[in-house]
Design a protein around this motif. Structure first.
Motif, short mmCIF file in Angstrom:
data_model
loop_
_atom_site.label_atom_id
_atom_site.label_comp_id
_atom_site.label_asym_id
_atom_site.label_seq_id
_atom_site.Cartn_x
_atom_site.Cartn_y
_atom_site.Cartn_z
N TYR A 1 3.35 2.00 8.94
CA TYR A 1 4.05 2.07 7.66
C TYR A 1 3.32 2.99 6.68
N THR A 2 2.02 3.16 6.92
CA THR A 2 1.23 3.98 6.00
C THR A 2 0.42 4.97 6.83
N ASP A 3 -0.22 5.94 6.15
CA ASP A 3 -0.95 6.98 6.87
C ASP A 3 -2.18 6.45 7.59
N VAL A 4 -2.67 5.25 7.23
CA VAL A 4 -3.90 4.78 7.85
C VAL A 4 -3.70 3.65 8.87
N GLY A 5 -2.49 3.12 9.00
CA GLY A 5 -2.24 2.07 9.98
C GLY A 5 -2.94 0.76 9.62
N ASN B 1 17.18 4.50 13.12
CA ASN B 1 16.84 3.08 13.16
C ASN B 1 16.15 2.52 11.91
N GLY B 2 16.25 3.19 10.78
CA GLY B 2 15.57 2.71 9.57
C GLY B 2 14.06 2.71 9.75
N LEU B 3 13.59 3.57 10.65
CA LEU B 3 12.18 3.56 11.02
C LEU B 3 11.38 4.50 10.11
N TYR B 4 11.06 4.00 8.93
CA TYR B 4 10.25 4.80 8.02
C TYR B 4 8.88 5.01 8.67
N ARG B 5 8.51 6.25 8.84
CA ARG B 5 7.27 6.52 9.58
C ARG B 5 6.58 7.70 8.92
N VAL B 6 5.27 7.63 8.79
CA VAL B 6 4.56 8.76 8.21
C VAL B 6 3.51 9.27 9.18
N ASN B 7 3.17 10.57 9.05
CA ASN B 7 2.12 11.11 9.91
C ASN B 7 0.76 10.92 9.23
N SER B 8 -0.29 11.47 9.85
CA SER B 8 -1.63 11.20 9.31
C SER B 8 -1.83 11.82 7.93
N LYS B 9 -0.92 12.75 7.53
CA LYS B 9 -1.05 13.31 6.18
C LYS B 9 -0.19 12.54 5.18
N PHE C 1 1.67 -13.75 3.21
CA PHE C 1 1.13 -12.53 3.82
C PHE C 1 2.01 -12.12 5.00
N ASP C 2 2.56 -10.93 4.93
CA ASP C 2 3.33 -10.43 6.08
C ASP C 2 2.79 -9.05 6.46
N PRO C 3 1.59 -9.02 7.07
CA PRO C 3 0.94 -7.74 7.38
C PRO C 3 1.65 -7.04 8.54
N PRO C 4 1.37 -5.75 8.75
CA PRO C 4 1.79 -5.14 10.01
C PRO C 4 1.23 -6.01 11.13
N TYR C 5 2.05 -6.32 12.14
CA TYR C 5 1.63 -7.26 13.17
C TYR C 5 0.57 -6.65 14.09
N TYR C 6 -0.26 -7.55 14.62
CA TYR C 6 -1.24 -7.12 15.61
C TYR C 6 -0.48 -6.63 16.83
N LYS C 7 -0.85 -5.44 17.31
CA LYS C 7 -0.14 -4.85 18.44
C LYS C 7 -0.52 -5.53 19.73
N ILE C 8 0.47 -6.14 20.40
CA ILE C 8 0.17 -6.83 21.66
C ILE C 8 0.08 -5.82 22.80
N SER C 9 0.95 -4.80 22.76
CA SER C 9 0.85 -3.73 23.76
C SER C 9 1.15 -2.42 23.05
N ARG D 1 0.82 -1.20 0.00
CA ARG D 1 0.00 0.00 0.00
C ARG D 1 0.86 1.26 0.00
N ASN D 2 2.14 1.10 0.31
CA ASN D 2 3.04 2.24 0.39
C ASN D 2 3.52 2.62 -1.03
N ARG D 3 3.02 3.77 -1.50
CA ARG D 3 3.25 4.16 -2.89
C ARG D 3 4.73 4.38 -3.22
N GLU D 4 5.44 5.10 -2.33
CA GLU D 4 6.86 5.37 -2.61
C GLU D 4 7.67 4.08 -2.62
#
Ligand SMILES: C[S@@+](CC[C@H](N)C(=O)[O-])C[C@H]1O[C@@H](n2cnc3c(N)ncnc32)[C@H](O)[C@@H]1O
Length: 291
Positions: free
Chosen positions: A206-210, A129-137, A190-198, A64-67
């Motif tokens: 990874y994307t603006d919508v989580g 940390n190679g932490l590609y992160r985007v805000n809500s925009k 399938f390797d989705p963003p993992y379900y958050k345990i805490s 889903r990440n366009r770039e």
């Protein structure tokens, strides 16, 4: 070089390169792969391994990440121009330069795909940390990493990745789009963003919508639908009751992992994850679950 050394050209949170040997030695990949589909491609390590090991005839990769998908397109079609552009970033790199490049308002019509891909790789290799992160925009807000000598790119890695991507179908899409291409006998990982345990345990932005619990539920329904269609499906996720409930009808393999990134960059301990398959470890084709 080991067969598990795959040409990943970015650092990607949740990347699977360190798990390939474990997955393989547990016999989690099917014996034969003619058509391969990966709808959460991320850093691509599983794809690179599958392509090298099985040489599937048809490949469909998406995210889903366009770039990110633009990076794959450029590496596939024009690795030379990408390397030239990365040389420019490397030559100019500094904290100030990082923030100027990061804060460019990307215009997907005016910027070339090569410029978009080079910017993405440069930021990925020099951010914290190679932490590609985007805000809500959808704008990158990762801080500068302050590395002494960041390895921004390796020409051989880009060339190897380009050769392995030859002929692959790439698309910017949400995972549901696999419905339109999946056929009986296809291997789908399938390797989705993992379900958050805490709240601090894992990173999923990874994307603006989580990726919400509802998304996890919809994904498990898709997994079941594709199981009925006769596809060979494998999925990685967190080890927790919520995920075990969703996939309890399938084979649940427990995987021990040393994960690198916690929200504060300090949590580097051994945790458990799952790798779910709808086929047995040895007799894959014959043992699809029936519903
Ligand atoms: C855990 S990472 C994949 C890691 C990858 N297997 C690797 O080895 O690097 C999850 C990926 O899912 C993507 N993603 C998030 N939501 C998505 C959605 N709805 N559809 C498709 N991809 C999505 C993210 O952009 C990210 O690349």
């Amino acid at each position: 070089m080991s067969r598990y050394d795959v040409p990943t050209f970015i650092k990607w949170v949740g990347g699977k390169s360190s798990l390939l040997a474990q997955y393989d030695s547990l016999g989690l990949f099917p014996q034969k792969v003619d058509r391969y589909i990966e709808p959460f491609i991320g850093g691509g390590s599983v794809f690179f391994f599958i392509k090298r090991s099985y040489n599937p005839k048809e490949i469909y990769l998406s995210d889903r990440n366009r770039e990110l998908v633009i990076c794959y397109e450029v590496i596939q079609k024009d690795p030379k121009s990408l390397i030239e552009q990365l040389k420019v970033h490397k030559a100019n790199s500094s904290e100030d330069y990082y923030y100027r490049v990061r804060d460019i308002d990307i215009n997907f019509t005016l910027m070339s795909k090569v410029e978009i891909a080079a910017r993405f790789i440069y930021l990925n290799k020099t951010c914290f940390n190679g932490l590609y992160r985007v805000n809500s925009k959808g704008r990158n807000n990762s801080p500068f990493g302050n590395y002494k000598n960041p390895s921004i790119y390796d020409e051989n890695v880009i060339k190897d990745a380009s050769a392995l991507l030859y002929g692959a179908n790439l698309s910017i899409a949400s995972y549901e789009a696999v419905r339109d291409v999946a056929e009986s006998g296809d291997f789908i990982y399938f390797d989705p963003p993992y379900y958050k345990i805490s709240s601090t345990s894992s990173f999923t932005d990874y994307t603006d919508v989580g990726f919400t619990a509802d998304d996890q539920l919809r994904l498990s329904m898709l997994f079941k639908e594709l199981n009925k269609r006769g596809c060979l499906c494998m999925l990685s996720n967190s080890y927790c009751d919520f995920i075990l409930d969703l996939y309890g009808d399938f084979n649940v393999n427990i995987i021990s992992v040393r994960r690198m990134i916690n929200s504060d960059g300090k949590g580097r301990n051994e945790i458990r994850e799952v790798a779910i398959t709808n086929y047995e470890r040895t007799c894959h084709q014959a043992s699809l679950f029936e519903f």
